[in-house]
Write an enzyme that holds these catalytic residues in place. Structure first.
Site, short mmCIF file in Angstrom:
data_model
loop_
_atom_site.label_atom_id
_atom_site.label_comp_id
_atom_site.label_asym_id
_atom_site.label_seq_id
_atom_site.Cartn_x
_atom_site.Cartn_y
_atom_site.Cartn_z
N GLU A 160 -2.85 -5.61 4.29
CA GLU A 160 -1.39 -5.97 4.74
C GLU A 160 -1.39 -6.94 5.79
O GLU A 160 -1.13 -6.76 6.75
CB GLU A 160 -0.83 -4.80 5.09
CG GLU A 160 -0.68 -3.56 4.18
CD GLU A 160 0.15 -2.44 4.44
OE1 GLU A 160 0.79 -2.48 5.73
OE2 GLU A 160 0.33 -1.35 3.65
N GLU A 374 -2.42 2.09 -1.53
CA GLU A 374 -1.84 3.18 -0.50
C GLU A 374 -0.42 3.59 -1.18
O GLU A 374 0.42 2.52 -1.42
CB GLU A 374 -1.51 2.39 0.81
CG GLU A 374 -2.68 2.55 1.76
CD GLU A 374 -2.39 1.69 2.92
OE1 GLU A 374 -1.06 1.90 3.85
OE2 GLU A 374 -3.15 1.08 3.85
C1 BGP Z 1 0.46 0.82 6.14
C2 BGP Z 1 -0.95 0.81 6.80
C3 BGP Z 1 -1.52 1.92 6.91
C4 BGP Z 1 -0.50 3.15 7.35
C5 BGP Z 1 0.64 3.21 6.57
C6 BGP Z 1 1.58 3.95 6.83
O1 BGP Z 1 1.15 -0.21 6.35
O2 BGP Z 1 -1.72 0.05 6.06
O3 BGP Z 1 -2.62 1.81 8.04
O4 BGP Z 1 -0.30 3.38 8.56
O5 BGP Z 1 1.07 1.92 6.22
O6 BGP Z 1 2.59 3.46 7.93
P1 BGP Z 1 2.87 4.22 9.13
O7 BGP Z 1 1.54 4.98 9.78
O8 BGP Z 1 3.62 3.33 10.21
O9 BGP Z 1 3.95 5.36 8.69
#
Ligand code: BGP
Length: 469
Positions: A160, A374
């Site tokens: 990301e 993800e």
């Molecule tokens: C993505 C990342 C993760 C994770 C996820 C959820 O952007 O790759 O590391 O954290 O999002 O986001 P958040 O934890 O901010 O809810």
């Protein structure tokens, strides 16, 4: 409801080193950009997180038991090179060998990222991705990992790029917490793309037998109305969030259309982008050499035009309705009636995943094989008692709708081969701490005990459909 998974589908759970491992100060690990920052902030600690550094056998065991055949993990750069370069820390190297062995012994394929938001502190202090020297250090680190971890067959360079640049320099939620520093954001993205491309080119020069790619999170941008002004705002925001990076990765250059939008944003914000001689040749060489693409998808954006000064408020507490984002000359994010949102104000919009898969496979023929790396729902899971399965039905609904969108795109010819839920177990969230849970498995962060959620049972049920006629 999704009834059946395709044959040999990759069905996984995702993690990231800093969000699960804990043990940030042991066995020679160097500091990342987060350690001192979080301590000073005082809201929450990355230790012990989900204690994956010690409990990985238990979590890999759960993954296996509940039908997963893959996990995403990342290597903490500072376990390998505590300073980011130079001296190798053998204990860190051993940890990852043990982790990969545990995965492979249990029939779980590890998909490994080299960088997941955890820049070494020494390099961060010298400008992080804004310093071109960082690119060289990253290439050296990648080369070391490729030679050392021969058991890994699926690599992602950086996770990301936009989230890192955006959170560091636009939204101000990651260190160094700049707000609307457009020059730094766009430059960091470009430099990270060059770093990625150099590593891909190296991987191919070394003739290694595995596969390599990178991970982008895509937030498809939709105009809130049919007005020319709002549609233009959506086009600009899309270029900034998505198209600049997709072009750089899979075209190997930034198209005229993309640059027209980017230049408009730069001008309005008194910002600039420096592309050095040779950069575009590096991107061009890598563009067709990516074997795999990891697509992270959580939500879309609805945009309307905005001409005032930039300002934003980040909802990092789960108080619904508190977030706002207004980007000078670009646009303002708005909610659309009828589209549900999470407690953290993220739209729930599975159609966006379908649209994104279709778009990428149509616009970027170099993007050959896609994995959704993800997708998941941040939710305030409620623990009842040790013998009660935790009921996270909203998460099941969320995943079900998104897997359905994926399978629809696949049935129409998009080559998407797997799905990784974010996240395998509950873990630490960068700017939200511990009340934003995503896991199939509940972690009691005090005792480190794991408890099964309903979504894990659902995951297993679908896993069992995979290789049946
Ligand atoms: C993505 C990342 C993760 C994770 C996820 C959820 O952007 O790759 O590391 O954290 O999002 O986001 P958040 O934890 O901010 O809810």
């Amino acid at each position: 409801r999704v009834q059946k998974l395709p044959r040999d589908f990759v069905w996984g759970g995702a993690t990231a080193a800093y969000q699960v491992e804990g043990s940030t100060q042991v066995d020679g690990k160097g500091k990342t950009m987060w350690d001192d920052y979080l301590e000073k902030q005082g809201r929450f600690s990355p230790d012990p997180a989900s204690d994956f550094y010690n409990r990985y056998p238990e979590d890999i065991g759960l993954a296996k038991k509940y039908g997963l055949n893959a996990v995403r993990v990342s290597i903490a750069w500072t376990r390998i090179f505590p300073e980011g370069y130079g001296q190798v820390n053998q204990k860190g190297v051993e940890y990852y060998h043990k982790l990969f062995k545990e995965c492979l012994d249990n029939g779980i394929e590890p998909y490994v990222s080299l960088h997941h938001f955890d820049s070494p502190k020494t390099l961060f202090d010298n400008g992080d991705w804004l310093n071109r020297k960082n690119i060289d250090y990253f290439v050296d680190y990648a080369k070391f990992c490729f030679n050392e971890f021969k058991e890994v067959k699926n690599w992602f360079t950086i996770n990301e790029l936009i989230s890192l640049a955006y959170s560091q320099y636009i939204a101000g939620t990651f260190p160094p917490n700049h707000h609307f520093d457009v020059t730094s954001a766009i430059q960091a993205e470009h430099n990270e793309l060059v770093a990625h491309a150099r590593v891909v080119n190296l991987y191919k020069e070394l003739g290694l037998p595995g596969r390599i790619g990178l991970i982008h999170v895509i937030q498809p941008v939709y105009s809130i109305s049919t007005s020319i002004e709002d549609k233009h705002a959506a086009k600009l925001q899309d270029a900034f969030l998505n198209k600049f990076l997709l072009d750089g990765t899979f075209l190997g250059y930034y198209s005229d259309d993309t640059m027209a939008s980017i230049n408009e944003i730069l001008q309005l914000n008194d910002a600039r982008l420096d592309i050095q001689d040779g950069d575009l040749a590096i991107l061009a060489k890598a563009a067709s050499q990516n074997d795999i693409f990891g697509l992270n998808y959580y939500q879309n954006q609805f945009i309307k035009a905005y001409h005032g000064e930039s300002e934003n408020h980040f909802n990092g507490t789960g108080d619904k309705g508190t977030s706002s984002f207004k980007f000078k000359g670009v646009g303002e994010t708005v909610k659309k009636p009828g589209v549900p949102t999470t407690d953290w104000d993220w739209n729930i919009f599975p159609q966006g995943l379908y649209d994104t898969l279709k778009r990428i496979s149509h616009d970027y023929p170099n993007c050959k094989t896609i994995y959704v790396t993800e997708n998941g729902l941040g939710y305030k899971d409620k623990f009842v008692s040790p013998d009660k399965i935790i009921d996270d039905t909203p998460r099941i609904d969320f995943i079900d709708q998104h897997v359905a969108a994926l399978l629809k795109a696949r049935s129409e010819g998009v080559n998407v081969q797997g799905y990784f839920v974010w996240s395998l177990q509950d873990q630490f969230s960068w700017a939200n701490g511990y009340n934003k849970r995503y896991g199939l498995f509940y972690v009691d962060f005090k005792t480190q005990k794991r408890y099964v959620k309903k979504s894990a049972l659902w995951f297993k049920e679908l896993a069992d459909t995979m290789n049946k006629e």
